[in-house]
Design a protein around this motif. Structure first.
Motif, short mmCIF file in Angstrom:
data_model
loop_
_atom_site.label_atom_id
_atom_site.label_comp_id
_atom_site.label_asym_id
_atom_site.label_seq_id
_atom_site.Cartn_x
_atom_site.Cartn_y
_atom_site.Cartn_z
N THR A 178 0.85 -1.19 0.00
CA THR A 178 0.00 0.00 0.00
C THR A 178 0.89 1.24 0.00
O THR A 178 1.67 1.44 0.92
CB THR A 178 -0.93 0.02 1.22
OG1 THR A 178 -1.76 -1.15 1.20
CG2 THR A 178 -1.82 1.27 1.20
N VAL A 179 0.77 2.04 -1.05
CA VAL A 179 1.65 3.19 -1.25
C VAL A 179 0.96 4.45 -0.79
O VAL A 179 -0.13 4.79 -1.25
CB VAL A 179 2.05 3.31 -2.74
CG1 VAL A 179 3.02 4.47 -2.93
CG2 VAL A 179 2.67 2.01 -3.23
N ASP A 180 1.60 5.16 0.14
CA ASP A 180 1.09 6.45 0.61
C ASP A 180 2.22 7.46 0.59
O ASP A 180 3.37 7.15 0.26
CB ASP A 180 0.51 6.32 2.02
CG ASP A 180 -0.96 5.90 2.00
OD1 ASP A 180 -1.74 6.57 1.30
OD2 ASP A 180 -1.31 4.92 2.66
N GLY A 181 1.87 8.70 0.98
CA GLY A 181 2.89 9.74 1.03
C GLY A 181 2.42 10.97 0.28
O GLY A 181 1.23 11.26 0.17
N GLY A 182 3.38 11.71 -0.28
CA GLY A 182 3.09 12.92 -1.02
C GLY A 182 4.39 13.52 -1.51
O GLY A 182 5.42 13.46 -0.82
N GLY A 183 4.36 14.09 -2.72
CA GLY A 183 5.58 14.64 -3.27
C GLY A 183 6.61 13.54 -3.49
O GLY A 183 6.32 12.51 -4.09
N ILE A 184 7.83 13.78 -2.97
CA ILE A 184 8.87 12.76 -3.12
C ILE A 184 8.92 11.81 -1.91
O ILE A 184 9.72 10.87 -1.90
CB ILE A 184 10.25 13.39 -3.34
CG1 ILE A 184 10.68 14.19 -2.10
CG2 ILE A 184 10.27 14.26 -4.59
CD1 ILE A 184 12.14 14.63 -2.15
N ILE A 224 10.88 6.25 1.92
CA ILE A 224 12.03 6.75 1.17
C ILE A 224 11.66 8.13 0.62
O ILE A 224 10.48 8.42 0.37
CB ILE A 224 12.40 5.79 0.01
CG1 ILE A 224 13.74 6.18 -0.59
CG2 ILE A 224 11.31 5.75 -1.05
CD1 ILE A 224 14.28 5.16 -1.59
N ASN A 225 12.65 8.98 0.44
CA ASN A 225 12.48 10.24 -0.28
C ASN A 225 13.09 10.06 -1.67
O ASN A 225 14.32 10.01 -1.83
CB ASN A 225 13.17 11.39 0.45
CG ASN A 225 12.44 11.79 1.72
OD1 ASN A 225 11.21 11.91 1.73
ND2 ASN A 225 13.17 11.99 2.80
N ALA A 226 12.24 9.94 -2.67
CA ALA A 226 12.71 9.72 -4.04
C ALA A 226 11.59 10.07 -5.00
O ALA A 226 10.41 9.85 -4.70
CB ALA A 226 13.15 8.28 -4.25
N ASP A 227 11.95 10.61 -6.14
CA ASP A 227 10.96 10.96 -7.17
C ASP A 227 10.75 9.75 -8.07
O ASP A 227 11.52 9.50 -9.00
CB ASP A 227 11.45 12.16 -7.99
CG ASP A 227 10.40 12.62 -9.00
OD1 ASP A 227 9.28 12.07 -8.99
OD2 ASP A 227 10.71 13.52 -9.80
N LEU A 228 9.70 9.00 -7.77
CA LEU A 228 9.41 7.78 -8.52
C LEU A 228 8.07 7.84 -9.25
O LEU A 228 7.57 6.82 -9.73
CB LEU A 228 9.42 6.56 -7.58
CG LEU A 228 10.75 6.28 -6.89
CD1 LEU A 228 10.62 5.10 -5.93
CD2 LEU A 228 11.86 6.02 -7.90
N TYR A 257 -0.88 7.70 -4.87
CA TYR A 257 -0.87 7.47 -3.43
C TYR A 257 -2.23 6.97 -2.97
O TYR A 257 -3.27 7.40 -3.48
CB TYR A 257 -0.50 8.77 -2.69
CG TYR A 257 0.91 9.23 -2.98
CD1 TYR A 257 2.00 8.48 -2.55
CD2 TYR A 257 1.14 10.41 -3.69
CE1 TYR A 257 3.30 8.90 -2.81
CE2 TYR A 257 2.43 10.83 -3.95
CZ TYR A 257 3.51 10.08 -3.51
OH TYR A 257 4.79 10.47 -3.77
N GLY A 258 -2.21 6.04 -2.01
CA GLY A 258 -3.44 5.48 -1.49
C GLY A 258 -3.83 4.16 -2.15
O GLY A 258 -4.80 3.53 -1.71
#
Length: 269
Positions: A178-184, A224-228, A257-258
């Motif tokens: 499950t992918v969450d977050g925002g930006g990088i 992680i902080n990365a632009d993917l 995300y989500g």
């Protein structure tokens, strides 16, 4: 009675006097045996209490970060672990078999339960380990939903002597990401993990990057902080027994995300 704290401090607490199975399976490159070690699978002494959920929201949350335990596939076959067992969250997702012992008044003979570690039972240093601080070090203590507790003992047993052992987790279907977050900032919750059940390391790969190590945020949330963005995502997951699964192209390149995606599962002996 035990109570839950709101996120992110989702800790299962015990008071002085306690009130009183989804278990699933599905490839794997494995530098070592994917089975739980013989030492870990030996029966060991502990104690167990239970909590009775006052409303359906009590099935949501936990210090491992799984969220809604029913939607995550764990149901009520779950357990909160004392500090001695919890290993600062690395044990999240591991499977235990428990059986009631030493008290013929309350034990249900010939029974055992299989549960997944999803929560943390916080120590209460206002009490001695033998006088109400059930989850204080060095106690090995399990806190079960009453639905699970009553499969091995009568609820009146309260603080019950048990034996426990680590076992391999059998899961239905694939591992879930499950992918969450925002930006990088990318946070990935990994659930429905077979084999040893608990995760020691995770790497992520975009379709235009190499393998990037992720850090444990809390429980089984990895970040992680990365632009993917606009890249298909692949994952390399290593369990505590050093078995590794590589799940390629788990998500399409237009992921958001989500969303939750499924990937390759650990094999279970």
């Amino acid at each position: 009675m035990q109570r839950f704290l709101p996120p992110l401090l989702l800790l299962l607490l015990l008071t002085l006097s306690p009130p009183a199975i989804s278990h699933y399976s599905s490839s794997t490159s494995s530098p070592s045996s994917s089975s739980v070690s013989s030492d870990a699978s030996e029966w060991r002494p502990a104690r167990a209490t239970y909590y009775a959920a006052s409303n359906p929201r009590d099935a949501v949350g936990g210090a491992c970060g799984y969220g809604d335990l029913v939607k995550s596939g764990y149901g009520m076959a779950t357990v909160g672990l004392s500090e001695t067992l919890f290993e600062r969250g690395q044990i999240c997702g591991a499977c235990f078999e428990l059986r009631c012992v030493d008290d013929l008044r309350w034990c249900i003979p010939g029974t055992s339960i299989i549960v997944t570690a999803t929560n943390f039972c916080a120590p209460n240093y206002g009490f001695d380990p033998d006088g109400g601080g059930h989850c204080n070090p060095p106690n090995k203590h399990f806190v079960l939903p009453i639905e699970a507790f009553e499969k091995i003992a009568i609820w009146k047993a309260g603080n019950m002597p048990v034996q426990y052992r680590r076992i391999n987790c059998r899961r239905e279907g694939s591992m879930r990401f499950t992918v969450d977050g925002g930006g990088i900032f990318i946070s990935v919750l990994i659930t429905n993990v077979a084999g040893s059940g608990d995760i020691a390391a995770v790497k992520i790969k975009g379709s235009r990057t190499g393998w990037l190590p992720m850090g444990r945020n809390w429980g089984q949330n990895w970040h992680i902080n990365a632009d993917l963005k606009n890249q298909a995502l692949s994952f390399e997951v290593t369990s505590s027994d050093r078995s590794t699964v590589t799940a390629y192209n788990v998500s399409p390149k237009n992921w958001n995300y989500g969303q939750t995606f499924e990937g390759k599962q650990f094999e279970t002996p």
